[in-house]
Design a protein around this motif. Structure first.
Motif, PDB file in Angstrom:
ATOM      1  N   GLU A  93       0.856  -1.192   0.000  1.00 23.44           N
ATOM      2  CA  GLU A  93       0.000   0.000   0.000  1.00 23.44           C
ATOM      3  C   GLU A  93       0.885   1.231   0.000  1.00 23.44           C
ATOM      4  OE1 GLU A  93      -2.638  -0.135   3.344  1.00 23.44           O
ATOM      5  OE2 GLU A  93      -3.333  -2.160   2.862  1.00 23.44           O
ATOM      6  N   MET A  94       0.592   2.156  -0.906  1.00 19.70           N
ATOM      7  CA  MET A  94       1.338   3.416  -0.978  1.00 19.70           C
ATOM      8  C   MET A  94       1.036   4.250   0.265  1.00 19.70           C
ATOM      9  SD  MET A  94       3.000   3.771  -3.965  1.00 19.70           S
ATOM     10  CE  MET A  94       3.063   5.533  -4.235  1.00 19.70           C
ATOM     11  N   LEU A  95       2.075   4.927   0.798  1.00 20.44           N
ATOM     12  CA  LEU A  95       1.854   5.836   1.919  1.00 20.44           C
ATOM     13  C   LEU A  95       1.306   7.166   1.425  1.00 20.44           C
ATOM     14  CD1 LEU A  95       4.909   5.232   4.254  1.00 20.44           C
ATOM     15  CD2 LEU A  95       2.626   4.267   4.379  1.00 20.44           C
ATOM     16  N   ASP A  96       1.689   7.565   0.225  1.00 21.27           N
ATOM     17  CA  ASP A  96       1.188   8.794  -0.381  1.00 21.27           C
ATOM     18  C   ASP A  96       1.322   8.633  -1.881  1.00 21.27           C
ATOM     19  OD1 ASP A  96       0.263  11.354  -0.920  1.00 21.27           O
ATOM     20  OD2 ASP A  96       1.446  12.303   0.632  1.00 21.27           O
ATOM     21  N   GLU A  97       2.031   9.522  -2.532  1.00 14.99           N
ATOM     22  CA  GLU A  97       2.164   9.446  -3.980  1.00 14.99           C
ATOM     23  C   GLU A  97       3.634   9.466  -4.372  1.00 14.99           C
ATOM     24  OE1 GLU A  97       0.122  12.915  -5.368  1.00 14.99           O
ATOM     25  OE2 GLU A  97       1.639  14.272  -4.607  1.00 14.99           O
ATOM     26  N   ILE A  98       3.892   9.205  -5.630  1.00 14.09           N
ATOM     27  CA  ILE A  98       5.250   9.310  -6.155  1.00 14.09           C
ATOM     28  C   ILE A  98       5.595  10.791  -6.257  1.00 14.09           C
ATOM     29  CG2 ILE A  98       6.743   8.858  -8.140  1.00 14.09           C
ATOM     30  CD1 ILE A  98       4.840   6.476  -8.784  1.00 14.09           C
ATOM     31  N   VAL A  99       6.775  11.152  -5.782  1.00 16.59           N
ATOM     32  CA  VAL A  99       7.221  12.546  -5.874  1.00 16.59           C
ATOM     33  C   VAL A  99       8.546  12.594  -6.624  1.00 16.59           C
ATOM     34  CG1 VAL A  99       6.035  13.268  -3.770  1.00 16.59           C
ATOM     35  CG2 VAL A  99       8.391  12.491  -3.634  1.00 16.59           C
ATOM     36  N   GLN A 100       8.800  13.744  -7.216  1.00 16.35           N
ATOM     37  CA  GLN A 100      10.067  13.942  -7.912  1.00 16.35           C
ATOM     38  C   GLN A 100      10.972  14.798  -7.052  1.00 16.35           C
ATOM     39  OE1 GLN A 100       9.883  14.888 -12.079  1.00 16.35           O
ATOM     40  NE2 GLN A 100      11.906  15.859 -12.052  1.00 16.35           N
ATOM     41  N   TYR A 101      12.187  14.326  -6.814  1.00 16.47           N
ATOM     42  CA  TYR A 101      13.188  15.087  -6.083  1.00 16.47           C
ATOM     43  C   TYR A 101      14.109  15.721  -7.115  1.00 16.47           C
ATOM     44  CZ  TYR A 101      17.228  16.239  -3.237  1.00 16.47           C
ATOM     45  OH  TYR A 101      18.273  16.901  -2.643  1.00 16.47           O
ATOM     46  N   GLU A 102      14.003  17.034  -7.224  1.00 17.25           N
ATOM     47  CA  GLU A 102      14.782  17.806  -8.184  1.00 17.25           C
ATOM     48  C   GLU A 102      14.717  17.125  -9.555  1.00 17.25           C
ATOM     49  OE1 GLU A 102      18.587  18.429  -6.290  1.00 17.25           O
ATOM     50  OE2 GLU A 102      17.727  19.919  -4.922  1.00 17.25           O
ATOM     51  N   ASN A 103      15.807  17.133 -10.285  1.00 15.89           N
ATOM     52  CA  ASN A 103      15.851  16.428 -11.567  1.00 15.89           C
ATOM     53  C   ASN A 103      16.611  15.122 -11.434  1.00 15.89           C
ATOM     54  OD1 ASN A 103      14.399  18.318 -13.094  1.00 15.89           O
ATOM     55  ND2 ASN A 103      16.210  19.630 -13.230  1.00 15.89           N
TER      56      ASN A 103
ATOM     57  N   TYR B 150      15.515  12.092  -9.022  1.00 21.19           N
ATOM     58  CA  TYR B 150      14.838  10.845  -8.677  1.00 21.19           C
ATOM     59  C   TYR B 150      13.327  10.994  -8.645  1.00 21.19           C
ATOM     60  CZ  TYR B 150      19.326   9.142  -6.887  1.00 21.19           C
ATOM     61  OH  TYR B 150      20.628   8.747  -6.774  1.00 21.19           O
ATOM     62  N   LEU B 151      12.636   9.883  -8.904  1.00 21.88           N
ATOM     63  CA  LEU B 151      11.250   9.695  -8.495  1.00 21.88           C
ATOM     64  C   LEU B 151      11.322   8.842  -7.236  1.00 21.88           C
ATOM     65  CD1 LEU B 151       9.498   8.801 -11.874  1.00 21.88           C
ATOM     66  CD2 LEU B 151       9.484  11.005 -10.669  1.00 21.88           C
ATOM     67  N   LEU B 152      10.553   9.208  -6.221  1.00 21.97           N
ATOM     68  CA  LEU B 152      10.600   8.521  -4.931  1.00 21.97           C
ATOM     69  C   LEU B 152       9.203   8.220  -4.421  1.00 21.97           C
ATOM     70  CD1 LEU B 152      13.147  10.968  -3.277  1.00 21.97           C
ATOM     71  CD2 LEU B 152      13.672   8.656  -4.057  1.00 21.97           C
ATOM     72  N   CYS B 153       9.066   7.128  -3.683  1.00 24.71           N
ATOM     73  CA  CYS B 153       7.805   6.849  -2.981  1.00 24.71           C
ATOM     74  C   CYS B 153       8.074   5.918  -1.812  1.00 24.71           C
ATOM     75  CB  CYS B 153       6.769   6.248  -3.915  1.00 24.71           C
ATOM     76  SG  CYS B 153       7.074   4.528  -4.342  1.00 24.71           S
ATOM     77  N   TYR B 154       7.151   5.931  -0.869  1.00 25.49           N
ATOM     78  CA  TYR B 154       7.165   5.008   0.260  1.00 25.49           C
ATOM     79  C   TYR B 154       5.913   4.142   0.159  1.00 25.49           C
ATOM     80  CZ  TYR B 154      10.784   7.405   3.072  1.00 25.49           C
ATOM     81  OH  TYR B 154      11.950   7.931   3.575  1.00 25.49           O
ATOM     82  N   LEU B 155       6.064   2.875   0.521  1.00 32.05           N
ATOM     83  CA  LEU B 155       4.902   1.996   0.608  1.00 32.05           C
ATOM     84  C   LEU B 155       5.089   1.057   1.777  1.00 32.05           C
ATOM     85  CD1 LEU B 155       5.962  -0.904  -0.819  1.00 32.05           C
ATOM     86  CD2 LEU B 155       5.626   0.450  -2.846  1.00 32.05           C
ATOM     87  N   ARG B 156       3.993   0.449   2.190  1.00 35.72           N
ATOM     88  CA  ARG B 156       4.044  -0.550   3.268  1.00 35.72           C
ATOM     89  C   ARG B 156       3.859  -1.923   2.658  1.00 35.72           C
ATOM     90  NH1 ARG B 156       4.374   1.157   8.456  1.00 35.72           N
ATOM     91  NH2 ARG B 156       3.633   3.256   8.871  1.00 35.72           N
ATOM     92  N   GLY B 157       4.731  -2.825   3.076  1.00 32.14           N
ATOM     93  CA  GLY B 157       4.645  -4.212   2.654  1.00 32.14           C
ATOM     94  C   GLY B 157       4.086  -5.060   3.781  1.00 32.14           C
ATOM     95  N   PRO B 158       4.370  -6.369   3.762  1.00 31.21           N
ATOM     96  CA  PRO B 158       3.886  -7.257   4.825  1.00 31.21           C
ATOM     97  C   PRO B 158       4.331  -6.768   6.202  1.00 31.21           C
ATOM     98  CG  PRO B 158       4.889  -8.503   3.032  1.00 31.21           C
ATOM     99  CD  PRO B 158       5.156  -7.057   2.756  1.00 31.21           C
ATOM    100  N   ASP B 159       3.477  -6.938   7.183  1.00 30.46           N
ATOM    101  CA  ASP B 159       3.758  -6.566   8.575  1.00 30.46           C
ATOM    102  C   ASP B 159       4.081  -5.085   8.732  1.00 30.46           C
ATOM    103  OD1 ASP B 159       3.367  -9.079   9.939  1.00 30.46           O
ATOM    104  OD2 ASP B 159       5.231  -9.764   9.002  1.00 30.46           O
ATOM    105  N   GLY B 160       3.636  -4.261   7.780  1.00 25.60           N
ATOM    106  CA  GLY B 160       3.854  -2.824   7.883  1.00 25.60           C
ATOM    107  C   GLY B 160       5.269  -2.380   7.556  1.00 25.60           C
ATOM    108  N   ILE B 161       6.096  -3.287   6.995  1.00 26.80           N
ATOM    109  CA  ILE B 161       7.470  -2.943   6.637  1.00 26.80           C
ATOM    110  C   ILE B 161       7.426  -1.779   5.645  1.00 26.80           C
ATOM    111  CG2 ILE B 161       9.597  -3.736   5.534  1.00 26.80           C
ATOM    112  CD1 ILE B 161       8.682  -6.624   6.382  1.00 26.80           C
ATOM    113  N   ILE B 162       8.158  -0.713   5.942  1.00 26.56           N
ATOM    114  CA  ILE B 162       8.193   0.429   5.046  1.00 26.56           C
ATOM    115  C   ILE B 162       9.309   0.233   4.030  1.00 26.56           C
ATOM    116  CG2 ILE B 162       8.496   2.922   4.826  1.00 26.56           C
ATOM    117  CD1 ILE B 162       7.406   3.200   7.678  1.00 26.56           C
TER     118      ILE B 162
END
Length: 146
Positions: free
Chosen positions: A115-125, A127-139
């Motif tokens: 499950e995505m924590l929020d949305e994909i964001v662009q850091y400057e020119n 990276y594209l970055l995102c956080y998600l939760r996997g099994p057992d809430g692993i980020i």
């Protein structure tokens, strides 16, 4: 006397409640199983400061790297679980992986409950970055170089 030096990061350990589900998640991400074992006995009890330990372990490795992920599932004593901690909780924060296609990776991991924590964001020119939760809430953080 010579000062001791750091040789490498050997592994990162994560406690899980469903080994099969968690291994499938990290395989989908691209990690490879390096070995499996069950540990128990007095030496394990002493290291972990618990009694009568029996724990299944799966070692997974990222391609082209020596860094491994050690997944552990306690059979006894039973694992303690709680609500996943918010990202600003002190302690282990997240595991970040570099990927070639962040959107495709997210879609594949969603098939394993991510499950995505929020949305994909662009850091400057850079990276594209995102956080998600996997099994057992692993980020898990994903980074795609631009």
């Amino acid at each position: 006397m010579a000062k001791s030096k750091l040789l490498r990061m050997d592994n990162i350990g994560i406690m899980v409640s469903d080994m099969k589900k968690t291994v499938a998640f990290f395989k989908e991400l691209g990690l490879e199983v390096q070995g499996e074992a069950t540990v128990e006995g007095k030496w394990v009890d002493k290291i972990l400061a618990l009694e009568n330990v029996k724990c299944d372990i799966v070692m997974m490795q990222t391609p082209g790297s020596e860094v491994r992920l050690e997944l552990s599932e306690f059979k006894r004593p039973k694992a303690i679980s709680g609500e996943p901690a918010p990202v600003n909780t002190a302690g282990l924060h997240r595991i970040m992986f570099a990927v070639t296609d962040i959107n495709e990776t997210i879609e594949r991991l969603r098939g394993h409950g991510a499950e995505m924590l929020d949305e994909i964001v662009q850091y400057e020119n850079a990276y594209l970055l995102c956080y998600l939760r996997g099994p057992d809430g692993i980020i898990v953080a994903l980074a795609q170089e631009l």
